[in-house]
Motif scaffolding. Sequence first.
Motif, short mmCIF file in Angstrom:
data_model
loop_
_atom_site.label_atom_id
_atom_site.label_comp_id
_atom_site.label_asym_id
_atom_site.label_seq_id
_atom_site.Cartn_x
_atom_site.Cartn_y
_atom_site.Cartn_z
N LEU A 228 0.82 -1.21 0.00
CA LEU A 228 0.00 0.00 0.00
C LEU A 228 0.86 1.26 0.00
O LEU A 228 1.81 1.40 0.77
N LYS A 232 -0.17 6.10 -4.58
CA LYS A 232 -0.59 5.24 -5.69
C LYS A 232 -1.99 4.66 -5.51
O LYS A 232 -2.70 4.42 -6.49
N HIS A 233 -2.38 4.42 -4.27
CA HIS A 233 -3.57 3.61 -4.04
C HIS A 233 -4.73 4.37 -3.41
O HIS A 233 -5.71 3.75 -2.98
N VAL A 362 -4.48 -4.46 -5.98
CA VAL A 362 -3.82 -3.26 -5.44
C VAL A 362 -2.45 -3.09 -6.07
O VAL A 362 -2.09 -1.99 -6.53
N GLY A 365 -2.44 -1.63 -9.48
CA GLY A 365 -3.07 -0.33 -9.66
C GLY A 365 -4.51 -0.41 -10.11
O GLY A 365 -5.08 0.57 -10.59
N VAL A 368 -8.31 1.12 -5.98
CA VAL A 368 -7.93 2.31 -5.24
C VAL A 368 -9.06 2.68 -4.28
O VAL A 368 -10.21 2.25 -4.44
#
Length: 436
Positions: A228, A232-233, A362, A365, A368
């Motif tokens: 995580l 990005k998430h 995750v 990508g 999210v």
Amino acid sequence: MTTAKAAALSVKQQNSILDAEHRINIWEGAIRSGKTIGSIIRWLTYVRTAPPGPLAMIGKTRDTLARNVLDVIADIAPNAISYTRGASTARILGRLIHVIGANDARAENRIRGLTLAGAYVDEITVIPEAFWSQLLGRMSVPGAKLFGTTNPDNPAHWLKKNFLDKEKLPADHPERPDIVSFHFVLEDNPSLEEEYIRNTKASLTGLWYKRFILGHWVAAEGAIYDMLDEEKHTAPAPHPSLWRRGWIALDYGTSNPTHALLIVLTAPAAEGGQNTVDERLHVVAEWSHDGRAAGQLTDAAISQRLASWAGPLIEDLPNPPLVVLDPSAASLRTQMRADGWPGIRSADNRVETGIRNTSSLVAGGRLVVDKEKCPILWDQLCGYVWDETALQRGVEQPVKADDHGPDALRYGVMAAAPVWRAWLPGLAGEDLARAT
């Protein structure tokens, strides 16, 4: 799907077939590495030449055994097998084969009384140890042999400790079983294209990459979603006009918190005629009620509050969302159906499979979270860890605290499998959607 680039067996497969002459013969290692084909060919030759007596094939369930092994036999040697799906026996090369599911400790009763001349076991690590011990005891026909496959698991697993590790003992050591094992990696399967291997490696992360790609027996430890990254998430929810499908996933509690999430499939956003992101799953809203802190709610009250929360959010969805509930929430499921909620079903509660699929999405990508709209979920995901006490017993499970959001998330991920399978071409979607 993959395209075969060579019909011949690899050197590793050929050697394993020739060398599997011990009482216990195990093919272990990475997924899709060719170990099943090698083990099946050796099993077929054994069936043809085995000493008189009953033979058995075992899987976690008859269905998984059929899918993983019996169907493969039917593909590579259709005239060699006669089997009706779900039946307790099959005929292979004219021999009667007992087909057995061993999905719990009571399964050992299913082989009591048999005197076996041989056995094949699919996915050994998911077989109860008591069943395995009973099986070995039942292989009492002189010359009986066992053949089996497995993916790596926790290094404290009974198969690793009591059998694979003891293979390293000197041949005359009193504790060494009559065993041989063969370790496989993806490159040992000559039927796999290089692109498929690359995609498969990209489909897994962390613990499952080490086990299912590298073929290592490693323990789970620390954070479950150690990949995580807030940058990005997490992302604000896109405009509802870009929402294509929706899932409401709910983990149910009475004195414990009840936690619901709205997960949507978002279409690519466009900027200057170019797509800026791929399709992905986006957790856009959450609802939570802590019965211990704020007082318990009746099922009717939970249903009403969920409707008030979800109603405005789902107005722009092209179709009503699928609603997946904690399997233990039978009473709430009944209440919500009575209140007119459409598309309600019990969630798939396979913990490891759900976590593995969520991790893959995750890491790629493709999943999210709107951190501002779902702060409880985000905090719980970041603090979601393996239970160290359970790990010492060889059991892998999350710590049962502040886990209601992560539980609801994996329910939603499993329900959305028809969508995300297409995003994981390396495993054709199917392998991550079910227990491996």
